[in-house]
Design an enzyme around this catalytic site. Structure first.
Site: not given
Lengths: 393, 253
Positions: B45, B56
């Site tokens: 990724e 995140d």
């Protein structure tokens, strides 16, 4: 064309809920329940009672005679500055704390820029005896010490946002992250008409008491239900949303939104989102926001911390794009001058945010018979240090 | 068949590695990809950095901030990847937030991905209903798989809906958290993985969030088809640079 929200959570093409799946259950729970809860008789009774006895509503609609004389028009000030905690922000936090209680939440989180919304949130948490955590950019903590102290006195925990640019947008990111990590017991009290649906609509409804009162009060003062113009400053846009709310679909009432131009639109230090922004996604909402060509969100600037946000609420993006509201940008200097003028003509020290709205009178000419209502969203106590520095007092 | 689907069909627990493009160095992208493939990682990724990455935690956010400071842009990432398919065949996914993709133009973005040989996208803040209504046809036109997330709080009904719209794998977030938290994989997590595994979804599940070593990788993949490591790899890059990727991967497998 409708200027209120549609059943999918959009104002025109703006709004929606662009959120990571981790937030979906929280936001969905709120979406499914907010209208139902708000329409309960018991909720309305408690909300209205607190607005009256605790906040001090209705806030006066005051005919500013000397200011009117100066600008040759009829100017009314909607005195949100006289609310408990000094601004319109408390209308929303009262509503949301009652909402949180009915959703069974035990813990409140909030973001704050200058600290006004943080104080309003800490206040209602103290009132209800609920744990309160406020995220605030590290840089804002340093420059807004009195509000940090207020929140602490009210029992809130203030957590510095140390990521990114360390200001309001990062405090909002941190609050959202907290919510991701605490999906069950926590309610997030957003301070403006921003964020994923249903927040913009819910906050607008809690703030709509402002325009409801304007209607009633104008009837008493003038024998009419509507003004010719409503002027309000727009950062995220919650006081404007509240002041416009009951007039949105009445096109005879002209809406004027005042944004902060900072050092000037072209200066690179500005917060005039309607001019400098482009369509995109910020904090879960499709709206206008200031960003690089590459889609990175940029840091705005204004002397007024409450207008220092790189986006506007989706309602305002729609009002701008559809032409329903006229958007004006006011520089730091223009706002400071207008703030001082209100002090000297009316004996009212306005918040610098609200001073931006007042500066519209230097940009735009009104007819002598026009009724112009200005949302005086907050008082200037919190801005004294800025006034002192700026005018060398 | 898409490279991701081919890899998922192999009877093996998938190890997928996330890294932020432009970190630790602006031009490290191609060499990190090659090194991961050489060390038998199954899928990669590539993080397109964003200024405000809501899902995140601090590690990936800091790497994104640094990558942007280093000068990473969408256009530059595409330039760096232009010739990547001449040297690697590993499935490549771009993970990025929706706003930069929207600004690039969703169709132009998809077209560019297809041209380069990107196999799928993970866009955490693109809601599944918006995707279905506006972008699904476009993604399939360019043979790009779109990967959706589920969490322990996602209802069964919604999981079935997400499964019906997905055509690669389902990204199973291990706990209610942002990336990079240490969470462990105790009975609570295992029960959740088992519950999902027993739903007999058409898409395989790959676990992400909280995997940082061999024991968490093994625990995460007990009931799932694979696992994704992100923050732990970023931390490794930040302390050891790009030279010791081999030893990091070896410690997991």
């Amino acid at each position: 064309m409708s200027y209120t929200i549609n059943n999918k959570g959009y104002y025109g093409e703006f709004g929606g809920a662009y959120i990571p799946e981790m937030l979906y259950p929280n936001v969905e729970e709120l979406r499914q329940n907010y209208l139902k809860i708000m329409s309960e008789k018991g909720f309305q009774k408690e909300f209205n009672q607190l607005l009256k006895d605790y906040v001090g509503r209705p806030s006066p609609l005051y005919l500013a005679k000397r200011l009117s004389e100066q600008y040759q028009t009829k100017i009314y000030l909607k005195r949100e500055d006289l609310n408990h905690t000094g601004a319109h922000k408390i209308n929303n936090t009262i509503g949301q704390i009652l909402m949180a209680k009915r959703l069974g939440k035990k813990r409140i989180i909030a973001e704050t820029g200058a600290g006004q919304h943080g104080v309003a949130t800490a206040t209602v948490c103290a009132l209800m005896g609920i744990e309160c955590i406020v995220y605030m950019g590290e840089i804002d903590i340093a420059r807004q010490a009195p509000n940090v102290a207020r929140m602490k006195m009210l029992g809130a925990t203030v957590i510095p946002a140390t990521s990114g640019s360390k200001t309001l947008k990062d405090a909002t990111n941190e609050a959202i992250r907290d919510w991701i990590n605490n999906p069950v017991n926590t309610h997030y009290i957003i301070g403006s008409v921003v964020g994923p649906h249903p927040y913009p609509d819910m906050v607008a409804r809690f703030q709509s008491v402002i325009s409801e009162e304007i209607k009633n009060q104008l009837m008493v003062h003038e024998g009419v239900e509507k003004p010719n113009y409503i002027i309000a400053c727009v950062g995220g846009g919650s006081n404007a949303a509240g002041a416009y709310y009951h007039f949105l679909n009445d096109l005879e009432v002209k809406l004027i939104a005042v944004e902060a131009a900072g050092h000037g639109i072209e200066s690179g230090e500005s917060a005039a989102t309607s001019v400098l922004g482009k369509e995109g996604i910020i904090h879960g909402s499709k709206t206008l926001l200031m960003q690089t060509q590459d889609g990175q969100i940029t840091e705005p600037y204004s002397i007024s911390a409450g207008l220092d946000y790189p986006g506007v609420g989706p309602m305002h993006a729609h009002l701008y794009k559809s032409g329903r509201a006229e958007f004006i940008s006011i520089t730091d200097d223009e706002a400071m001058k207008s703030g001082m003028k209100l002090c000297q003509l009316e004996g009212i020290i306005p918040a610098i945010e609200s001073a931006h709205a007042l500066a519209a009178f230097d940009k735009k000419t009104f007819q002598s018979q026009d009724i112009v209502v200005v949302s005086l969203s907050g008082r200037g106590d919190k801005d004294l240090e800025t006034y002192i520095k700026y005018f060398d007092l | 068949m898409n490279r991701i689907q081919q890899r998922l069909n192999a009877n093996k627990k998938i190890l997928s590695i996330y890294f932020t493009a432009g970190y630790p160095h602006l031009n490290a992208t191609a060499s990190i990809i090659k090194s991961l493939e050489a060390n038998e990682v199954d899928m990669i990724e590539i993080g397109l950095p964003f200024s405000d990455p809501l899902a995140d935690g601090p590690t990936i956010q800091a790497s994104s901030t640094q990558a942007l400071r280093n000068g990473m842009t969408t256009q530059l990432l595409f330039q760096q990847l232009e010739k990547i398919r001449e040297t690697v065949s590993i499935p490549l996914i771009i993970m990025g937030y929706f706003n930069p993709i929207l600004q690039y133009g969703v169709e132009a973005f998809c077209e560019k991905c297809a041209h380069i040989g990107i196999d799928g996208l993970i866009i955490p803040d693109l809601p599944v209903d918006v995707y279905q209504e506006h972008y699904q046809a476009l993604f399939s036109q360019y043979n790009l798989l779109n990967i959706f997330l589920i969490t322990p709080q996602t209802s069964e009904e919604r999981i079935r809906y997400i499964d019906s719209v997905s055509n690669g794998f389902i990204y199973m977030v291990s706990s209610a958290s942002t990336t990079g938290k240490t969470i462990g994989f105790g009975e609570e997590q295992q029960a959740y993985f088992r519950r999902i595994s027993q739903m007999n979804l058409k898409n395989p599940q790959i676990v992400g969030f909280g995997i940082n070593n061999k024991s968490t990788f093994d625990a995460a993949t007990k009931h799932a088809h694979g696992a994704i490591i992100g923050s732990a790899f970023i931390k490794h890059l930040s302390t050891h640079g790009t030279e010791t990727i081999a030893s990091f991967i070896k410690d997991i497998r």
